[in-house]
Each structure stands twice: as structure tokens, then as C-alpha cells.
Design a protein around this motif. Sequence first.
Motif, PDB file in Angstrom:
ATOM      1  N   GLY A 186       2.619  -6.302 -11.239  1.00  0.00           N
ATOM      2  CA  GLY A 186       3.215  -5.414 -10.252  1.00  0.00           C
ATOM      3  C   GLY A 186       2.951  -3.952 -10.556  1.00  0.00           C
ATOM      4  O   GLY A 186       2.692  -3.152  -9.648  1.00  0.00           O
ATOM      5  N   LEU A 187       2.974  -3.585 -11.831  1.00  0.00           N
ATOM      6  CA  LEU A 187       2.775  -2.189 -12.212  1.00  0.00           C
ATOM      7  C   LEU A 187       1.339  -1.719 -11.985  1.00  0.00           C
ATOM      8  O   LEU A 187       1.105  -0.520 -11.763  1.00  0.00           O
ATOM      9  CB  LEU A 187       3.148  -1.988 -13.676  1.00  0.00           C
ATOM     10  N   VAL A 188       0.386  -2.639 -12.038  1.00  0.00           N
ATOM     11  CA  VAL A 188      -1.013  -2.256 -11.795  1.00  0.00           C
ATOM     12  C   VAL A 188      -1.170  -1.682 -10.383  1.00  0.00           C
ATOM     13  O   VAL A 188      -2.021  -0.824 -10.141  1.00  0.00           O
ATOM     14  CB  VAL A 188      -1.961  -3.455 -12.022  1.00  0.00           C
ATOM     15  N   ALA A 189      -0.333  -2.111  -9.458  1.00  0.00           N
ATOM     16  CA  ALA A 189      -0.395  -1.604  -8.080  1.00  0.00           C
ATOM     17  C   ALA A 189       0.126  -0.177  -7.968  1.00  0.00           C
ATOM     18  O   ALA A 189       0.094   0.405  -6.886  1.00  0.00           O
ATOM     19  CB  ALA A 189       0.397  -2.526  -7.159  1.00  0.00           C
ATOM     20  N   ASN A 190       0.615   0.388  -9.085  1.00  0.00           N
ATOM     21  CA  ASN A 190       1.139   1.758  -9.111  1.00  0.00           C
ATOM     22  C   ASN A 190       2.250   1.961  -8.076  1.00  0.00           C
ATOM     23  O   ASN A 190       2.176   2.842  -7.210  1.00  0.00           O
ATOM     24  CB  ASN A 190       0.015   2.775  -8.871  1.00  0.00           C
ATOM     25  N   ALA A 215       0.820  -1.208   0.000  1.00  0.00           N
ATOM     26  CA  ALA A 215       0.000   0.000   0.000  1.00  0.00           C
ATOM     27  C   ALA A 215       0.858   1.263   0.000  1.00  0.00           C
ATOM     28  O   ALA A 215       0.470   2.296  -0.562  1.00  0.00           O
ATOM     29  CB  ALA A 215      -0.921   0.000   1.214  1.00  0.00           C
ATOM     30  N   ARG A 216       2.042   1.186   0.598  1.00  0.00           N
ATOM     31  CA  ARG A 216       2.959   2.330   0.609  1.00  0.00           C
ATOM     32  C   ARG A 216       3.627   2.531  -0.751  1.00  0.00           C
ATOM     33  O   ARG A 216       4.171   3.588  -1.020  1.00  0.00           O
ATOM     34  CB  ARG A 216       4.046   2.137   1.669  1.00  0.00           C
ATOM     35  N   GLY A 217       3.632   1.472  -1.586  1.00  0.00           N
ATOM     36  CA  GLY A 217       4.211   1.604  -2.910  1.00  0.00           C
ATOM     37  C   GLY A 217       5.411   0.718  -3.178  1.00  0.00           C
ATOM     38  O   GLY A 217       6.149   0.940  -4.134  1.00  0.00           O
ATOM     39  N   ILE A 218       5.615  -0.332  -2.364  1.00  0.00           N
ATOM     40  CA  ILE A 218       6.717  -1.277  -2.566  1.00  0.00           C
ATOM     41  C   ILE A 218       6.132  -2.582  -3.105  1.00  0.00           C
ATOM     42  O   ILE A 218       5.363  -3.260  -2.417  1.00  0.00           O
ATOM     43  CB  ILE A 218       7.467  -1.545  -1.250  1.00  0.00           C
ATOM     44  N   VAL A 219       6.486  -2.937  -4.324  1.00  0.00           N
ATOM     45  CA  VAL A 219       5.914  -4.119  -4.968  1.00  0.00           C
ATOM     46  C   VAL A 219       7.037  -5.052  -5.399  1.00  0.00           C
ATOM     47  O   VAL A 219       7.995  -4.632  -6.059  1.00  0.00           O
ATOM     48  CB  VAL A 219       5.054  -3.718  -6.184  1.00  0.00           C
ATOM     49  N   TYR A 220       6.892  -6.318  -5.022  1.00  0.00           N
ATOM     50  CA  TYR A 220       7.897  -7.346  -5.287  1.00  0.00           C
ATOM     51  C   TYR A 220       7.413  -8.265  -6.397  1.00  0.00           C
ATOM     52  O   TYR A 220       6.314  -8.825  -6.319  1.00  0.00           O
ATOM     53  CB  TYR A 220       8.141  -8.134  -4.001  1.00  0.00           C
ATOM     54  N   LYS A 256      -6.413  -1.107  -5.053  1.00  0.00           N
ATOM     55  CA  LYS A 256      -6.741   0.150  -5.711  1.00  0.00           C
ATOM     56  C   LYS A 256      -8.241   0.268  -5.966  1.00  0.00           C
ATOM     57  O   LYS A 256      -8.955  -0.733  -6.101  1.00  0.00           O
ATOM     58  CB  LYS A 256      -5.994   0.263  -7.055  1.00  0.00           C
ATOM     59  N   ALA A 257      -8.722   1.509  -6.041  1.00  0.00           N
ATOM     60  CA  ALA A 257     -10.114   1.743  -6.425  1.00  0.00           C
ATOM     61  C   ALA A 257     -10.315   1.273  -7.864  1.00  0.00           C
ATOM     62  O   ALA A 257      -9.378   1.251  -8.671  1.00  0.00           O
ATOM     63  CB  ALA A 257     -10.442   3.225  -6.301  1.00  0.00           C
TER      64      ALA A 257
END
Length: 242
Positions: A150-154, A78-83, A107-108
Motif C-alpha cells: 500500500g505504501l508503494v502507491a504513495n 490515483a488520488r491517494g486513497i489506498v486500502y 506510478k512511474a
Amino acid sequence: MSDLLTVRDLSVAYGSGAPAVKRVSFTVGEGAVVALLGANGAGKSSIMKAIAGLTPASGTVMFGAEDLAALPARTRVARGIVYVPEGREIVGDLTVRENLILGGYQKAAAERKQRMAMVLDLFPEIAEKADRQAWRLSGGEQQMLAIGRGLVANPRLLLLDEPSLGLAPLLVRRVFDRLAVIRRETDLAIVLVEQNLAVTMRLCDDLHFLRGGRIVGQRSAAELKDKAARQEAIDAYLGAAA
């Protein structure tokens, strides 16, 4: 450039065995690409999992001004760290589109739809197969799907673990070309784990070389454009593993 990620004295141990990672320190600037290189067992993936909150670790991991120590993996996403893990770990029985939806579950709906459209535009190979089950994709297409999910999570920071693993050279180039596009068009920061020095140099700013759970050397990509300097780094830090 301000630091987005600061890793200081990070150590990871599994059970009573020798530590997999021993007091590793490095930083990643906003929009920078930093590579961790080394042979299998050097501790690269353990570092990534520790940053993502997937394995216990000691030391300090700061994301901007926030200490991540008390934050579970879900909150770090949620903070923006995606593995994006080694081996992709897509859900084979789901369609390409459904896998992308999973990537944006926090995400909405409107933002998720927008991010999915961006990913499918970036990776037309999987856009053409959006309603096909993911297991039917080629290895390169599955890697594109894993990165796209991963990119969909922005994310603000993308942790990419061995994206070239198991891919033919042509597909490796294709995947890294798309990463270069992302690099040019966004301020996304990336930590990249790789064994392939040649493709890594095309994308990253700085390279950290690991052996036995420690960082044993650091070079900038600019330094390694010189053939003699590159060979010196290979001989000193990678040896036969390069």
C-alpha cells in the motif's frame, strides 16, 4: 489541522437486508490517525470499502474539497486513497518484490523504485526475502508486505483493516511499531479498523466506537490514557468485545 477526509451520513446496505452501516459521520485530519473500533459485524470494514469505492454507499465522502461519489476505486487510488484489506490479500505465487511492484502499478518506474526502496528499508524482515514467494512468509511478514504494498502507491490516506488479525502479540507490536515510525516521519493520514484497543491507543489520535452499523461513541487517545476513563469506554462501547 485541515480535514483530509470528511464522511457524512454514510450508509451501506447489501441486498434487501438491514443496512450494515447507518448514517455514520467522522473526519480525518491531514496526518491524523483515526480508529474505528467494534465487534465483528459492527460495520467497520463496510465503511472502509465504501471510502475506497469498493462497495456502493449513500451519503457524502469528501477527500479534501473533492466529492468521491462519482469516482471508481482505481481513480481513488490515483488520488491517494489506498486500502489494505483484512486478510492481507497478497498474491502468494508472486515474490515479495513483485507484490510491491503491483502496489505501485500507477506510478512511474523511477518513483515506484524509490518507494519500494523506502518500504524495504522500513521492513527489513521482508527485504531479506524480497525474491521469495509471498506465501512462504510468516503471518507477520505477510502483514508487513500488505502494508508495504500500500505504501508503494504513495498514499495520502491509508485505510488499514484489522492489521493485527491472526498475529501473535510480538508480531502485533512489531507491525504497530513500524506504523508509528511512518506516523512520525510522514504526513500520511490513516483510518485504522481494529478490535484491539490497547495497540490502537498507541497509534491513533481519535477513536470512534461502532455497534450495529452506527457510531455510538467517540474518545481521544489522550482521554483514554486515564485508566478509569478507558474502563468506562470499554464498558460503555465494547463490553465483552474488548
